[in-house]
Design a protein around this motif. Structure first.
Motif, PDB file in Angstrom:
ATOM      1  N   THR A 211      -3.378 -31.635   7.553  1.00 19.15           N
ATOM      2  CA  THR A 211      -2.383 -30.791   8.220  1.00 19.15           C
ATOM      3  C   THR A 211      -1.787 -29.794   7.227  1.00 19.15           C
ATOM      4  O   THR A 211      -1.568 -28.636   7.568  1.00 19.15           O
ATOM      5  CB  THR A 211      -1.255 -31.640   8.826  1.00 19.15           C
TER       6      THR A 211
ATOM      7  N   ALA B 202       0.030 -20.092   6.881  1.00 17.83           N
ATOM      8  CA  ALA B 202       1.200 -19.497   6.244  1.00 17.83           C
ATOM      9  C   ALA B 202       0.830 -18.336   5.329  1.00 17.83           C
ATOM     10  O   ALA B 202       1.647 -17.450   5.071  1.00 17.83           O
ATOM     11  CB  ALA B 202       1.975 -20.559   5.461  1.00 17.83           C
TER      12      ALA B 202
ATOM     13  N   TYR C  17       6.963 -30.347  11.221  1.00 24.10           N
ATOM     14  CA  TYR C  17       5.924 -29.864  12.127  1.00 24.10           C
ATOM     15  C   TYR C  17       5.176 -30.967  12.858  1.00 24.10           C
ATOM     16  O   TYR C  17       4.254 -30.698  13.621  1.00 24.10           O
ATOM     17  CB  TYR C  17       4.935 -28.953  11.395  1.00 24.10           C
TER      18      TYR C  17
ATOM     19  N   GLN D  72      -4.184 -26.868   6.611  1.00 24.83           N
ATOM     20  CA  GLN D  72      -4.226 -25.959   7.756  1.00 24.83           C
ATOM     21  C   GLN D  72      -2.968 -25.112   7.814  1.00 24.83           C
ATOM     22  O   GLN D  72      -3.018 -23.905   8.063  1.00 24.83           O
ATOM     23  CB  GLN D  72      -4.361 -26.768   9.061  1.00 24.83           C
ATOM     24  N   LEU D  73      -1.821 -25.762   7.584  1.00 22.11           N
ATOM     25  CA  LEU D  73      -0.556 -25.034   7.616  1.00 22.11           C
ATOM     26  C   LEU D  73      -0.513 -23.991   6.506  1.00 22.11           C
ATOM     27  O   LEU D  73      -0.054 -22.859   6.700  1.00 22.11           O
ATOM     28  CB  LEU D  73       0.621 -26.010   7.488  1.00 22.11           C
TER      29      LEU D  73
ATOM     30  N   ALA E 173       3.414 -22.463  11.839  1.00 18.45           N
ATOM     31  CA  ALA E 173       3.268 -23.753  12.510  1.00 18.45           C
ATOM     32  C   ALA E 173       3.113 -23.599  14.011  1.00 18.45           C
ATOM     33  O   ALA E 173       2.616 -24.500  14.687  1.00 18.45           O
ATOM     34  CB  ALA E 173       4.465 -24.647  12.195  1.00 18.45           C
TER      35      ALA E 173
ATOM     36  N   PHE F  97       7.084 -20.018   7.824  1.00 19.15           N
ATOM     37  CA  PHE F  97       6.379 -21.279   8.080  1.00 19.15           C
ATOM     38  C   PHE F  97       6.509 -21.676   9.549  1.00 19.15           C
ATOM     39  O   PHE F  97       5.604 -22.265  10.125  1.00 19.15           O
ATOM     40  CB  PHE F  97       6.895 -22.394   7.164  1.00 19.15           C
TER      41      PHE F  97
ATOM     42  N   TYR G 183       8.773 -29.902  16.228  1.00 18.77           N
ATOM     43  CA  TYR G 183       9.389 -28.944  15.304  1.00 18.77           C
ATOM     44  C   TYR G 183      10.862 -29.257  15.097  1.00 18.77           C
ATOM     45  O   TYR G 183      11.574 -29.605  16.040  1.00 18.77           O
ATOM     46  CB  TYR G 183       9.260 -27.525  15.852  1.00 18.77           C
TER      47      TYR G 183
ATOM     48  N   PHE H  84      -3.087 -23.137  14.203  1.00 15.43           N
ATOM     49  CA  PHE H  84      -2.530 -24.403  13.729  1.00 15.43           C
ATOM     50  C   PHE H  84      -2.312 -25.387  14.884  1.00 15.43           C
ATOM     51  O   PHE H  84      -2.657 -26.565  14.771  1.00 15.43           O
ATOM     52  CB  PHE H  84      -1.214 -24.159  12.988  1.00 15.43           C
TER      53      PHE H  84
END
Lengths: 318, 500
Positions: free
Chosen positions: A48, A56, A120, A51-52, A273, A269, A291, A278
């Protein structure tokens, strides 16, 4: 002759760099932001985070370097992120364990040493048994524990969030269970399939394949809502038990990072996200999306820290 | 059979085939570098597969996996620096062969045994995956504990003749493994209050120091004292037909054992290679083990490659990873919305059967690439001692640093190097230490788990598998004793690698 052989060395060193961690990073131009992942490459947190980080790079406009500093159940990585310069050049991925480890005497790092940027993810625990077992609901398990007949729970490790989930459930119902800490979720699931233990409390996402194939049966999930991929499994609250437990993941910066830097990071971010790339990754990977913004996440971490302090009761100091 | 044709059709595409070749090439380089393990190489390539179709992505990762496990043996044989933990057992006989000027043969044996092990394992996986995967479920903590004890017994056979030195070295390994988080209670122990040690003493850093760096120290010290500066010749690479009979039983038996150990979730190539090495040695009539016996190299290498396929059985059939690499493979599938498990067999036969066929192609690719490579690698060895060994130290330290980007790990690798140097000087074997370090924690946590689950009783010892293993250990101890007594005069004709 001799020089020709020596000439082999530099290309080999280059190849080494090519398959080393350096390959995972950004351009290395000096302006890159380091993201510390407290667990090994390839795991859920690492996937994760990477990927984030990729998402970003577009929304924040800087390169990112993901570095895995695993060990001690996450303590090494949390420590590294908390000790970094508070100038926005180093971010850390934080998980539920950051609110747990200090209670076990593993580290001094607590959520106080970090400022939250964004949460997230949230994945609830699920009480899961073998499909062929006699347990048909969470109450059957509680009752067996009450009679002192069985109720051995396989967890993903001593002091892990899934062990805390099981202990919290037992405490809420005032019964005693036996906890068998395996090394990770996979062996705990195997142990349920093989009849070595009665149940496991690892996340719903982790038992999804076996539940869908009909080998395992999830009796209850410990989240606020049912899981989309386990629609027939009730929540504990639906079963009349007031207990929520699960792991969460988020981004944090070292304590003392300037407010405006935190605000900028939160904005970009947050955008990352919520990006299509994502969220579709999270959905396919079976990761639950939840979130929380910087301020809310910060106080949530503090609340979790307090909460684990009560339920874990200094288990490490016994 | 129809499913196989679907799989074959999927694999025979430019995309899939080129990914296999690329994966193997990357694996060969990563595996040959100490510190870069199969797990790390596969993990770092994982994000690349997100943008590929599922099958080519799997092919890339499977190629890397197979390539890395094979290539770990190259520095193990040439420099006594195993490239991956799985190649630690290869050092025992591979490095002595290299010192005797038989590096070429050792490299060929390792290559052929790796390919045979990989192919045997894949055929077993393809034919029996569904039936075999359930074997993994029969194994609970009691069974794992007994497997660890049986494998720990390797220390006794490795140390034949100097049992006390071997045991001491083994205990040292177990002691190092005890540092860190208590696996059952979850509190830090023997960490002296430091966060770094809470993570335990990192096994791979110790391995890098103990073998590669300590050997470099030994070589450099030897040169300083005016020892032989010229490296031994590499020798021939070819194996005659006689070799087939000599190595066949060890390779075949070890492939089976490696596959079996790989089936068990949580055990991988490192346990498999020591286990198979030990059993091969125990049942072999030859006496040269530990001093450059090619069967030892063949046993270790065929076992660790066969364990790859074994690990894939529970992964594909049950959705439970067989080791740390297959855990990442599951991640590569789930990201495409595919859940490994029974449904994948019915839903995506192209992927499941394609993966198995891809594994076969991987090993068929390793053979020519390896043959090409093994003629290049020894050129490195021809580098003058004064340059080669410092370079080994440098690459080793970079490898140790790369693990977690931590200077502490570099320090640990150096300390392990010094320890290994001192122990070697004192005549203590190093292999038992590595075995203790790998198997000590496995034995500890599974013994304690068995006791927790049984509520403190020892009933579990009476379960069929633990009892069988216990008997096996007893037989092995008696057999070793008898064999030692009869010495070399009348060696017993014992079956080779036949068990299980």
């Amino acid at each position: 002759m001799r020089t020709r052989k020596l000439a082999l060395i530099p290309p080999l060193v280059l190849l080494a760099a090519g398959c080393g961690p350096a390959a995972s990073g950004g351009s290395g131009s000096g302006g890159a932001v380091e993201i510390v992942v407290p667990y090994a490459a390839g795991g859920g947190t690492d996937q994760t985070a990477r990927q984030l980080a990729t998402a970003a790079e577009k929304t924040c406009g800087f390169n990112t370097v993901v570095s895995n500093k695993e060990g001690a159940g996450g303590a090494i990585g949390f420590q590294a992120a908390a000790d970094a310069d508070p100038d926005g050049s180093t971010l850390g991925i934080v998980t539920a364990e950051v609110a747990m480890l200090a209670h076990r005497g593993v580290t001094d790092v607590t959520p106080d040493d970090m400022d939250g940027v964004l949460q997230y993810n949230f994945d609830p625990a699920a009480l899961t048994v073998d499909a062929g077992s006699d347990y048909d609901s969470v109450h059957d398990v509680i009752e067996a524990a009450d009679r002192g007949a069985g109720a051995t729970i396989g967890t993903s490790g001593a002091g892990s969030i899934w062990e805390a989930a099981a202990k919290g459930l037992a405490a809420e119902e005032g019964v005693e269970m036996t906890y068998a800490p395996f090394e990770g979720a996979a062996p705990a699931i195997t142990a349920v399939l093989g009849g070595q233990v009665d149940a496991t409390t690892v996340s719903g996402a982790e038992v999804r394949a076996q539940v869908e194939s009909g080998e395992l049966n999830s009796l209850a999930v410990m989240g606020e809502e049912r899981l989309s991929f386990l629609p027939d499994t009730p929540t504990l609250r639906e079963e009349g038990i007031d207990w929520i437990s699960g792991t969460w993941r988020g981004v944090a910066v070292p304590e003392g990072t300037p407010q405006e830097t935190v605000a900028e990071l939160e904005t970009c971010f947050n955008e990352a996200a919520r990006s299509e790339a994502f969220t579709s990754f999270m959905e396919k990977g079976g990761f639950g999306v939840r979130y929380r913004g910087a301020e809310e996440f910060d106080s949530f971490m503090d609340a979790e820290y307090e909460h684990f302090g009560q339920t874990m009761g200094g288990a490490g100091n016994e | 059979m129809n499913d196989w044709l679907i799989g074959l059709d999927a694999v025979l595409s430019v995309g899939a085939l080129s990914m296999i070749a690329l994966g193997v090439a990357i694996g060969l380089v990563c595996g040959a570098l100490p510190g870069l393990t199969a797990t790390m190489a596969v993990a770092l390539l994982l994000p690349v597969t997100f943008s590929l179709d599922p099958l080519p992505g799997m092919m890339l990762l499977v190629g890397v996996y197979g390539g890395t496990l094979y290539a770990g043996s190259i520095p193990a044989i040439l420099l006594r620096a195993p490239g991956t933990p799985s190649a630690a057992a290869t050092v025992i006989d591979g490095y002595p062969m290299s010192r005797q000027g038989k590096a070429g043969q050792a490299l060929t044996v390792s290559l052929v045994a790796s390919v045979v092990g990989g192919l045997v394992g894949t055929v077993l996986l393809a034919l029996f995956a569904p039936q075999l995967a359930s074997v993994a479920l029969v194994f609970g903590p009691p069974e794992y504990f007994m497997v660890a004890v049986l494998a720990l017994a390797v220390i006794a056979s490795i140390s034949a003749g100097k049992l006390s030195s071997g045991l001491l070295s083994g205990m040292l390994g177990v002691a190092i493994g005890v540092v860190g988080m208590d696996p059952i209670e979850g509190f830090p122990r023997f960490t002296f209050g430091t966060t770094e040690l809470t993570a335990g003493i990192p096994f791979i850093a110790v391995l890098i120091g103990l073998f590669g760096i300590s050997e470099a120290f030994t070589q450099i010290a030897g040169t300083e004292q005016g020892g032989r500066a010229e490296p031994p010749p590499v020798g021939r690479f070819t194996l005659g037909p006689r070799w087939l009979r000599r190595l066949g039983p060890a390779t075949g038996g070890s492939s089976l054992m490696g596959f079996f150990i790989g089936l068990l979730p949580g055990t991988g190539g490192d346990v498999a290679s020591y286990f198979a090495y030990n059993e091969t040695r125990r049942w072999s009539r030859r006496s040269g083990f530990g001093k450059g016996e090619p069967s030892g190299v063949a046993a270790a290498e065929s076992a660790n490659n066969a364990s790859t396929s074994g690990a894939l059985a529970p992964t594909l059939v049950l959705g439970i990873p067989g080791d740390s690499v297959t855990a990442i493979l599951i991640g590569a599938l789930t990201v495409h919305g595919l859940q490994p498990g029974p449904q994948l067999f019915e839903g995506s036969p192209d992927l499941i059967y394609g993966t198995m066929l891809g594994l076969i192609l991987t090993y068929l690719a390793i053979l020519p690439l390896g043959l090409l490579g093994i003629r290049l690698w020894p050129m490195l060895k021809a580098t003058p001692t004064a340059l080669l060994w410092p370079a080994v130290i440098m690459v080793s330290l970079v490898g140790a640093f790369a693990l977690r980007l931590s200077l502490v790990d570099v320090g640990i690798a150096l300390a392990a190097g010094a320890l290994g140097f001192a122990l070697t000087r004192g005549g203590y074997p190093l292999a038992p230490m590595v075995i203790g370090l790998i198997l000590g924690p496995m034995a500890e946590s599974n013994l304690r788990l068995s006791l927790i689950i049984s509520g403190g009783s020892l009933d579990w010892l009476a379960r069929p598998i633990p009892i069988a293993i216990l008997l096996l250990i007893a037989v092995a101890v008696v057999a070793t004793k008898l064999a030692t007594r009869r010495a070399a005069q009348r060696p017993e004709p014992a079956p080779v690698g036949e068990e299980r």
